[in-house]
Design a protein around this motif. Structure first.
Motif, PDB file in Angstrom:
ATOM      1  N   ALA A   1      18.140  34.963 -34.242  1.00 19.37           N
ATOM      2  CA  ALA A   1      18.768  33.922 -33.413  1.00 19.37           C
ATOM      3  C   ALA A   1      19.915  34.503 -32.587  1.00 19.37           C
ATOM      4  O   ALA A   1      20.050  34.208 -31.393  1.00 19.37           O
ATOM      5  CB  ALA A   1      19.274  32.783 -34.298  1.00 19.37           C
TER       6      ALA A   1
ATOM      7  N   GLU B   1      13.981  24.547 -31.699  1.00 20.13           N
ATOM      8  CA  GLU B   1      15.270  24.885 -31.091  1.00 20.13           C
ATOM      9  C   GLU B   1      15.197  26.140 -30.227  1.00 20.13           C
ATOM     10  O   GLU B   1      15.843  26.218 -29.185  1.00 20.13           O
ATOM     11  CB  GLU B   1      16.343  25.002 -32.173  1.00 20.13           C
ATOM     12  CG  GLU B   1      16.748  23.623 -32.663  1.00 20.13           C
ATOM     13  CD  GLU B   1      17.491  23.645 -33.980  1.00 20.13           C
ATOM     14  OE1 GLU B   1      18.424  22.864 -34.113  1.00 20.13           O
ATOM     15  OE2 GLU B   1      17.120  24.422 -34.864  1.00 20.13           O
ATOM     16  N   PHE B   2      14.386  27.095 -30.623  1.00 18.81           N
ATOM     17  CA  PHE B   2      14.196  28.281 -29.780  1.00 18.81           C
ATOM     18  C   PHE B   2      13.427  27.902 -28.509  1.00 18.81           C
ATOM     19  O   PHE B   2      13.714  28.409 -27.424  1.00 18.81           O
ATOM     20  CB  PHE B   2      13.424  29.363 -30.545  1.00 18.81           C
ATOM     21  CG  PHE B   2      14.250  30.145 -31.536  1.00 18.81           C
ATOM     22  CD1 PHE B   2      15.584  29.842 -31.761  1.00 18.81           C
ATOM     23  CD2 PHE B   2      13.697  31.198 -32.250  1.00 18.81           C
ATOM     24  CE1 PHE B   2      16.342  30.551 -32.674  1.00 18.81           C
ATOM     25  CE2 PHE B   2      14.445  31.930 -33.159  1.00 18.81           C
ATOM     26  CZ  PHE B   2      15.759  31.597 -33.380  1.00 18.81           C
TER      27      PHE B   2
ATOM     28  N   GLY C   1      18.726  25.782 -29.228  1.00 13.92           N
ATOM     29  CA  GLY C   1      18.504  24.385 -28.856  1.00 13.92           C
ATOM     30  C   GLY C   1      18.803  24.125 -27.387  1.00 13.92           C
ATOM     31  O   GLY C   1      19.081  25.039 -26.603  1.00 13.92           O
ATOM     32  N   LYS C   2      18.744  22.836 -27.047  1.00 14.71           N
ATOM     33  CA  LYS C   2      18.908  22.420 -25.652  1.00 14.71           C
ATOM     34  C   LYS C   2      20.253  22.870 -25.075  1.00 14.71           C
ATOM     35  O   LYS C   2      20.354  23.268 -23.925  1.00 14.71           O
ATOM     36  CB  LYS C   2      18.813  20.894 -25.591  1.00 14.71           C
ATOM     37  CG  LYS C   2      18.225  20.377 -24.294  1.00 14.71           C
ATOM     38  CD  LYS C   2      18.234  18.866 -24.256  1.00 14.71           C
ATOM     39  CE  LYS C   2      17.119  18.263 -25.061  1.00 14.71           C
ATOM     40  NZ  LYS C   2      17.124  16.794 -25.094  1.00 14.71           N
TER      41      LYS C   2
ATOM     42  N   ARG D   1      12.681  27.216 -36.847  1.00  8.14           N
ATOM     43  CA  ARG D   1      13.492  27.392 -35.638  1.00  8.14           C
ATOM     44  C   ARG D   1      12.687  27.118 -34.356  1.00  8.14           C
ATOM     45  O   ARG D   1      13.261  27.116 -33.265  1.00  8.14           O
ATOM     46  CB  ARG D   1      14.012  28.827 -35.568  1.00  8.14           C
ATOM     47  CG  ARG D   1      14.979  29.209 -36.656  1.00  8.14           C
ATOM     48  CD  ARG D   1      16.376  28.763 -36.337  1.00  8.14           C
ATOM     49  NE  ARG D   1      17.330  29.336 -37.269  1.00  8.14           N
ATOM     50  CZ  ARG D   1      18.497  28.781 -37.542  1.00  8.14           C
ATOM     51  NH1 ARG D   1      18.853  27.653 -36.976  1.00  8.14           N
ATOM     52  NH2 ARG D   1      19.321  29.346 -38.382  1.00  8.14           N
TER      53      ARG D   1
ATOM     54  N   GLU E   1      13.348  24.948 -27.052  1.00  3.69           N
ATOM     55  CA  GLU E   1      14.251  24.169 -26.190  1.00  3.69           C
ATOM     56  C   GLU E   1      15.248  25.069 -25.462  1.00  3.69           C
ATOM     57  O   GLU E   1      15.636  24.786 -24.329  1.00  3.69           O
ATOM     58  CB  GLU E   1      15.027  23.163 -27.036  1.00  3.69           C
ATOM     59  CG  GLU E   1      14.357  21.822 -27.157  1.00  3.69           C
ATOM     60  CD  GLU E   1      15.338  20.763 -27.620  1.00  3.69           C
ATOM     61  OE1 GLU E   1      16.280  21.100 -28.342  1.00  3.69           O
ATOM     62  OE2 GLU E   1      15.147  19.591 -27.240  1.00  3.69           O
ATOM     63  N   ALA E   2      15.667  26.113 -26.140  1.00 11.34           N
ATOM     64  CA  ALA E   2      16.651  27.024 -25.535  1.00 11.34           C
ATOM     65  C   ALA E   2      16.002  27.950 -24.514  1.00 11.34           C
ATOM     66  O   ALA E   2      16.700  28.684 -23.813  1.00 11.34           O
ATOM     67  CB  ALA E   2      17.330  27.851 -26.627  1.00 11.34           C
ATOM     68  N   GLY E   3      14.675  27.933 -24.463  1.00 11.84           N
ATOM     69  CA  GLY E   3      13.983  28.815 -23.523  1.00 11.84           C
ATOM     70  C   GLY E   3      13.944  30.245 -23.993  1.00 11.84           C
ATOM     71  O   GLY E   3      13.906  31.176 -23.192  1.00 11.84           O
ATOM     72  N   TYR E   4      13.945  30.448 -25.317  1.00 11.12           N
ATOM     73  CA  TYR E   4      13.959  31.803 -25.857  1.00 11.12           C
ATOM     74  C   TYR E   4      12.554  32.348 -26.109  1.00 11.12           C
ATOM     75  O   TYR E   4      12.370  33.557 -26.194  1.00 11.12           O
ATOM     76  CB  TYR E   4      14.706  31.840 -27.203  1.00 11.12           C
ATOM     77  CG  TYR E   4      16.204  31.650 -27.110  1.00 11.12           C
ATOM     78  CD1 TYR E   4      16.919  31.961 -25.952  1.00 11.12           C
ATOM     79  CD2 TYR E   4      16.929  31.189 -28.205  1.00 11.12           C
ATOM     80  CE1 TYR E   4      18.288  31.790 -25.895  1.00 11.12           C
ATOM     81  CE2 TYR E   4      18.304  31.022 -28.156  1.00 11.12           C
ATOM     82  CZ  TYR E   4      18.977  31.321 -26.989  1.00 11.12           C
ATOM     83  OH  TYR E   4      20.333  31.163 -26.938  1.00 11.12           O
TER      84      TYR E   4
ATOM     85  N   ALA F   1      21.855  25.427 -25.583  1.00 13.82           N
ATOM     86  CA  ALA F   1      21.935  26.854 -25.254  1.00 13.82           C
ATOM     87  C   ALA F   1      21.525  27.061 -23.804  1.00 13.82           C
ATOM     88  O   ALA F   1      22.064  27.920 -23.109  1.00 13.82           O
ATOM     89  CB  ALA F   1      21.032  27.656 -26.184  1.00 13.82           C
ATOM     90  N   LYS F   2      20.555  26.264 -23.375  1.00 10.45           N
ATOM     91  CA  LYS F   2      20.038  26.403 -22.014  1.00 10.45           C
ATOM     92  C   LYS F   2      20.897  25.622 -21.023  1.00 10.45           C
ATOM     93  O   LYS F   2      21.237  26.114 -19.955  1.00 10.45           O
ATOM     94  CB  LYS F   2      18.600  25.883 -21.991  1.00 10.45           C
ATOM     95  CG  LYS F   2      17.766  26.420 -20.870  1.00 10.45           C
ATOM     96  CD  LYS F   2      16.348  25.900 -21.059  1.00 10.45           C
ATOM     97  CE  LYS F   2      15.418  26.456 -20.006  1.00 10.45           C
ATOM     98  NZ  LYS F   2      14.064  25.909 -20.165  1.00 10.45           N
TER      99      LYS F   2
END
Lengths: 273, 459
Positions: free
Chosen positions: B84, B105-106, A24-25, B102, B108-111, A27-28
Motif C-alpha cells: 500500500a 480501495e486500491f 481509496g477515493k 484492499r 478507487e485510488a487508481g492504483y 487518494a485520487k
C-alpha cells in the motif's frame, strides 16, 4: 534548506485541511474539509490521552530521570576518589549509541516475566511479573532513562569542566558546605547548559518512536500510545494522511511551545548575567 | 608549501576521477538492458513464495525474453502495508501481491489495472472459485487474481486439554464451554499465560479484526439481515451498534478482564507473530484463534520438519470455532481472506505483467507450493491435483470449513472500519466497558462516514 522546510511545512499544513488518504477515493481526489480533521481529533479522547502519556513519559524519563541522573553522575564521577571513571563513561556511551530498535528488543527480553529484571528483584522478595504488561509506562520510562542518561552526563560533565576551580575553593574557604557550593555556585554557572540539555532532551523524547513502538507497540491497550505512535498508526497503518498531518501539526505546536519556554528562560538568564 | 598543496589538489582530482570511472558502470547498469531493447518487468512477492515464483519466473523469462526484477518481501514484514505504501509513494512494481480486501480501495485510488480484457479465455482464471473471484472484482472490473485463500479455526494444545481430563480432539459447542475449559486449564496450569490467545488491539492490525473479532461476531447472534456482520449489505450501511457487536466485545471483556484468560503483552511485542507461535508450541497457550497457515508455523516453532503430517499431531489440533450458543446463531464460524496478484495501473508493460501472472498461477507451479505449505487453493484445477488431494489436512479443512466460510465486508472504507474495530477492542484492554467500547466504535464510524451511513441496531 530553508526553502525545503518552508515548502514541506506549507504542504503539511495544507494537507491537514484535506481528507487526503493513501488508499481509496481520497487518494485520487482528496477534498478540502476545513477543520474536520482537527475537530475529529479533539472530539475523541485519543489525542488528549496520547498527549498525557507523552507528557508523563517526557517528564519522568527525560526531564527528571535522564537530566537528574546525568547531572548526578557528572558530579559524582568528578570526585577524585572515584576510580574507573573511564569504564563508567564507556558504559554510559554504549547504551547511548545502541540504536533504539535494538534497545527495544533488549528491553522486551529484559522486562519479560522470565527476564533478567525479575531475577535481579527476586532476592528482595518480589514476585516475577511481566513488566511490559503490568507496568508498561514505567518500563519504557526506565528504558529511556537507561538509554539517554549518557547524553545529559556528557553535556553537563563538559559544562562542569568550565567552572573555574577557584570559585569553589573560595566558597570553601568562606565556609560554604558542599551543598551550598553546588546550588549557589556550580548550578548557576552551568545554568545555560542545563537549559540547553533540557530543551534538547524534551524535543527528542517528545517525538520518540522506535524505542516505545519496539517495546510495547503503544500498548497494552493505549497505555503507551504516545503522540508519535498515534500519528504513525493513523498515517501509515490506516493511511489517513490528512488526519495524520493534523496530529503532526499539533505535535509540532506543543514542542514549539516547550522550545519557547526554554528560550524565554535562557534569555532571562542571559540578561541576568 | 604551495607546491605540496597543488600536488595534493591534483591527487584529489585524480582519485575523484578514478572513483567516478569505477562506479560509472554500476550507475548505468540498471538502465542498460532496458535501453538495449530487453524489457524489464518488476515483481513484488513474499519470501515464502520463492518456492514457486523462482521457477515460474525462469519460465516467463524463457518464453518472453524479458528480464525480471524481483522485490522479495522478507518474512516478518507486513506485506499488505508495504504494498500500500509503495503504491501511494509511486514506487510499486509492475506486478505485486496484495491482500484481497484492499481491492476496492486500491481500485478507487487508481492504483491497480482492470484486467477484464484478459480473463475471458484465461483457463486458469476461469478455474478459480466464483466467490473468490468476486472478492477481487469492483464495479464490474477484475482488479486482481486470487491465488490462495485460507480458513480460520480454533487451534488447541492437546496436552492442555488432557490436563483437565478432556479428550485431545475435544470441540467446544459454544463460547461458555470454551471459556470454562480455558478457566479449568488456567487453574490446572497456573504458569500458563495465555489460556486463550485472542488477537486484540491495533498493533496486530487486520488479524485482530479477522482472526478475532469477526470470528466471534459471525456466531454471536442470528444472522438475519446481516445482524452478525459489520455491514448491512441490503441497506448498504455500516453497522455501528448491534447486539452482536456488544456480545463480541463482552467476550473480549471476559477473556482479558473478568476471567483474565490472557495476558496482553504478547499482542504488542516486536515479533508478536513469532511469540504467539512459540507460546503455542511451548504449551503457554491452550487455545488460539488463528488461520489455516498456522499449522506449519507451529511445527517450525516446535523445531519440527515443516511438512504437515497426515496423521493427527501429538501437540497441535484444530476444530471449527463455535458460535455463542445463542438461539439462532451459527453453530460454528469461519471467515476467509486471501492473497492475489495485481497489476500496477502505472505500468507500461501491461501485457507482460498479465503474462507473468498467467505463468505464476499455473497449477504446476502453484499446486505443489500450496500443498506442501498447507495453504488453501482458490483453483478447482489445483484441488484435483494428486499432490493436493493427498494432503489430509487440506482435505479436512477444505471439506469442513471452506463450504461454510464467508468473506469480509470489503467495501470502500473497510480499512477504516477495521481500524475502529481494533480500537474498540483496545478500549476493552484500557478498562472500558463493552458498551463504552461499542459507543466509541459507533462515534468513529459516524465521524468517518456520516450519521446517515451508520446503523444502530440496538434501538
Amino acid at each position: 534548506m530553508v526553502c525545503i522546510l518552508v515548502v514541506c511545512s506549507l504542504w503539511t499544513v495544507t494537507v491537514s485541511f484535506t481528507n487526503f488518504a493513501l488508499i481509496g477515493k481520497a487518494a485520487k481526489n482528496p477534498e478540502f474539509i476545513g477543520l474536520k480533521n482537527y475537530y475529529n481529533l479533539f472530539r475523541t479522547n485519543f489525542l488528549f490521552h496520547s498527549i498525557k502519556i507523552t507528557g508523563l513519559y517526557t517528564l519522568f524519563s527525560a526531564l527528571i530521570g535522564q537530566s537528574l541522573l546525568g547531572f548526578s553522575f557528572a558530579i559524582i564521577l568528578r570526585q577524585p576518589q572515584i576510580r574507573f571513571k573511564r569504564i563508567f563513561e564507556a558504559m554510559f556511551v554504549i547504551s547511548w549509541v545502541i540504536p533504539d530498535i535494538v534497545i527495544s528488543f533488549m528491553w522486551g527480553a529484559f522486562a519479560s516475566k522470565a527476564g533478567f529484571l525479575n531475577i535481579i528483584l527476586s532476592p528482595f522478595g518480589a514476585e516475577p511479573i511481566n513488566w511490559i504488561t503490568t507496568k508498561p509506562l514505567l518500563t519504557i520510562i526506565i528504558a529511556n532513562i537507561w538509554k539517554g542518561t549518557a547524553w545529559s552526563y556528557m553535556l553537563l560533565s563538559a559544562s562542569l569542566d568550565t567552572v573555574p576551580p577557584h570559585l569553589s575553593e573560595a566558597a570553601s574557604i568562606d565556609g560554604a558546605s558542599k551543598w551550598q557550593t553546588l546550588t549557589r555556585i556550580t548550578i548557576p554557572y552551568i545554568y545555560q547548559s542545563i537549559l540547553v540539555n533540557l530543551l534538547l532532551i524534551t524535543i527528542w523524547t517528545f517525538g520518540q518512536f522506535a524505542l516505545i513502538y519496539g517495546i510495547t507497540g503503544g500498548g497494552p491497550g493505549n497505555a503507551t500510545k504516545v503522540i508519535s505512535i498515534l500519528l504513525y498508526k493513523e498515517a501509515f497503518e490506516s493511511f489517513k494522511f490528512g488526519y495524520g498531518t493534523a496530529i503532526s501539526i499539533i505535535m509540532t505546536l506543543i514542542i514549539g511551545g516547550f522550545a519557547c519556554i526554554y528560550f524565554y528562560f535562557m534569555k532571562k538568564a542571559d540578561n541576568h548575567v | 608549501v604551495k607546491g605540496r598543496a597543488k600536488k595534493e589538489y591534483q591527487m584529489k582530482k585524480c582519485i575523484l576521477l578514478m572513483t567516478i570511472l569505477a562506479i560509472a558502470p554500476f550507475l548505468f547498469a540498471s538502465g542498460s538492458q532496458e535501453s538495449t531493447g530487453t524489457p524489464i518487468l518488476s515483481v513484488t512477492y513474499g519470501e515464502h513464495m520463492s518456492e514457486f515464483m523462482d521457477p515460474a519466473i525462469e519460465k516467463f523469462k524463457a518464453e518472453t525474453g524479458a528480464e525480471v526484477e524481483t522485490i522479495v518481501i522478507p518474512q516478518g514484514v507486513n506485506a499488505d502495508e508495504k504494498v500500500a505504501l509503495d503504491l501511494a509513494g509511486g514506487i510499486a512494481t509492475d506486478v505485486f501481491i496484495m491482500d484481497t480486501y484492499r481491492v476496492p480501495e486500491f481500485a478507487e485510488a487508481g492504483y491497480i489495472k482492470d484486467l477484464s480484457g484478459y480473463t475471458a479465455d484465461w483457463s486458469d482464471y476461469q478455474a478459480i472459485h466464483g466467490g473468490l473471484r468476486d472478492v477481487c472484482n469492483f464495479n464490474g472490473g477484475v482488479y486482481a487474481v486470487p491465488h490462495q485463500t485460507d480458513v480460520r479455526m480454533l487451534w488447541y494444545y492437546r496436552p492442555a486439554l488432557e490436563s483437565i481430563g478432556l479428550p485431545g480432539d475435544w470441540s467446544p459447542r459454544n463460547w461458555d464451554e470454551l471459556l470454562d475449559a480455558a478457566e479449568k486449564i488456567k487453574a490446572a496450569n497456573p504458569s500458563m499465560e495465555y489460556p486463550i490467545y485472542l488477537p486484540v488491539g491495533t498493533k496486530m492490525g487486520e488479524a485482530t479484526t479477522m482472526q478475532g473479532f469477526y470470528m466471534l461476531l459471525l456466531g454471536s447472534s442470528p444472522e438475519e439481515n446481516d445482524g452478525n456482520r459489520l455491514r448491512d449489505r441490503g441497506r448498504q450501511k455500516w453497522i455501528g451498534k448491534s447486539p452482536a457487536i456488544l456480545k463480541t466485545l463482552e467476550f473480549y471483556d471476559t477473556v482479558f478482564n473478568k476471567k483474565e484468560l490472557s495476558n496482553t503483552d504478547i499482542y504488542y511485542t516486536p515479533d508478536f507473530w513469532g511469540d504467539a507461535r512459540i507460546s503455542m508450541a511451548s504449551g503457554n497457550t491452550a487455545f488460539m484463534l488463528g488461520g489455516s497457515w498456522e499449522y506449519r508455523r507451529f511445527l517450525i516453532a516446535n523445531g519440527e520438519p515443516e511438512t504437515i503430517p497426515d496423521t493427527p499431531h501429538e501437540l497441535f489440533g484444530w476444530t471449527a470455532f463455535p458460535g455463542s450458543g445463542v438461539r439462532g446463531a451459527k453453530d460454528f464460524t469461519c471467515i476467509s481472506g486471501g492473497w492475489a496478484f495485481a497489476v500496477n495501473e502505472a505500468t507500461e508493460k501491461e501485457d507482460l505483467a498479465v503474462k507473468m501472472i498467467k505463468t505464476v498461477i499455473e497449477p504446476d507451479f502453484l499446486g505443489p507450493y500450496l500443498a506442501n505449505r498447507g495453504r488453501t487453493t482458490t483453483s478447482t484445477d489445483i484441488t484435483e491435483m494428486d499432490i493436493y488431494k493427498s494432503r489430509v489436512y487440506l482435505k479436512e479443512t477444505s471439506e469442513q470449513l471452506l463450504p461454510y466460510t464467508t468473506g469480509r465486508d470489503t467495501y470502500p472504507g473497510y480499512s477504516k472500519v477495521s481500524l475502529f474495530i481494533q480500537q474498540a477492542t483496545e478500549a476493552i484492554l484500557d478498562g472500558e466497558t463493552p458498551r463504552e467500547a461499542m459507543d466509541l466504535y459507533y462515534d468513529n464510524l459516524v465521524a468517518e462516514f456520516g450519521e446517515d451511513q451508520v446503523l444502530d441496531l440496538t434501538k
